[in-house]
Design a protein around this motif. Sequence first.
Motif, PDB file in Angstrom:
ATOM      1  N   ASP A 148       5.057   8.950  -3.570  1.00 24.92           N
ATOM      2  CA  ASP A 148       5.183   9.748  -5.067  1.00 24.92           C
ATOM      3  C   ASP A 148       6.580  10.756  -4.455  1.00 24.92           C
ATOM      4  O   ASP A 148       6.471  11.242  -3.565  1.00 24.92           O
ATOM      5  CB  ASP A 148       4.021  10.628  -5.097  1.00 24.92           C
TER       6      ASP A 148
ATOM      7  N   HIS B 192       1.411   4.114  -3.259  1.00 25.30           N
ATOM      8  CA  HIS B 192       1.074   5.456  -3.122  1.00 25.30           C
ATOM      9  C   HIS B 192       1.811   6.455  -2.952  1.00 25.30           C
ATOM     10  O   HIS B 192       1.911   7.713  -2.480  1.00 25.30           O
ATOM     11  CB  HIS B 192      -0.337   5.734  -2.002  1.00 25.30           C
TER      12      HIS B 192
ATOM     13  N   ASN C  89       0.801  -1.240   0.040  1.00 27.62           N
ATOM     14  CA  ASN C  89      -0.078  -0.009   0.111  1.00 27.62           C
ATOM     15  C   ASN C  89       0.732   1.362   0.058  1.00 27.62           C
ATOM     16  O   ASN C  89       0.908   2.247  -0.733  1.00 27.62           O
ATOM     17  CB  ASN C  89      -0.859   0.108   1.244  1.00 27.62           C
ATOM     18  N   ARG C  90       1.876   1.204   0.874  1.00 27.63           N
ATOM     19  CA  ARG C  90       2.735   2.378   0.846  1.00 27.63           C
ATOM     20  C   ARG C  90       3.590   2.677  -0.423  1.00 27.63           C
ATOM     21  O   ARG C  90       3.714   3.766  -0.969  1.00 27.63           O
ATOM     22  CB  ARG C  90       3.704   2.308   1.961  1.00 27.63           C
TER      23      ARG C  90
END
Length: 210
Positions: A85, A83, A79-80
Amino acid sequence: MTETTKKFRRRAEARPDEVLDAALAVFVEKGFAAAKVEEIARQAGVSKGLVYLYFPSKEALLEGIVRRALAPIADEAVNRLAHFDGDPRDAITMLLTTICLQLSDPARLAIPKVVISEVVRFPAIASMYRREVIDKVRPALATLLARGVAAGHLRPIDPEMAIRSVIGPLVVHIALFALFDVDSEAGLDMPRLLESHLDILFHGISAVTP
């Protein structure tokens, strides 16, 4: 509902975890192949039949241990990474720091030690561990590296092959400790490994500044 009934229900709900705790302790002490369900039941303070009620085999016990302790970490890492950026080196540092912190807990370290020790004799264990942990993190990490190359943070590399350079040293470090008793007196010393590994890794994959 009486207080006795509530206590019984809480006890019943806790039993699978108690069985898994006992199984891990026996696997570490005896090895997966030599461990017996009778010993696990005795360690957990339950009957052999109750162990089989929750887990139909030793393989199911080990899978339960991995799913309980490591699969959530893998899911959170995915999940990390998905996401994240920015400079992928920051994400890699975060990921490897989390892994090293988790492996500093002897109870969590015991799980990959058992897996590494037994995968040759029990290929199904390797398949299970790959499915529950490796196959979740690998695509997300490859995508992260590819984005880093596209953004100019990293030099042109093969993301799929570079994953081995990111994760491989941790696996080798644990294997040397667990199987060959290397550095057993100093222990794993994960912070020292992490500092050295990130230094070498980032000097290898970072884009060269003009």
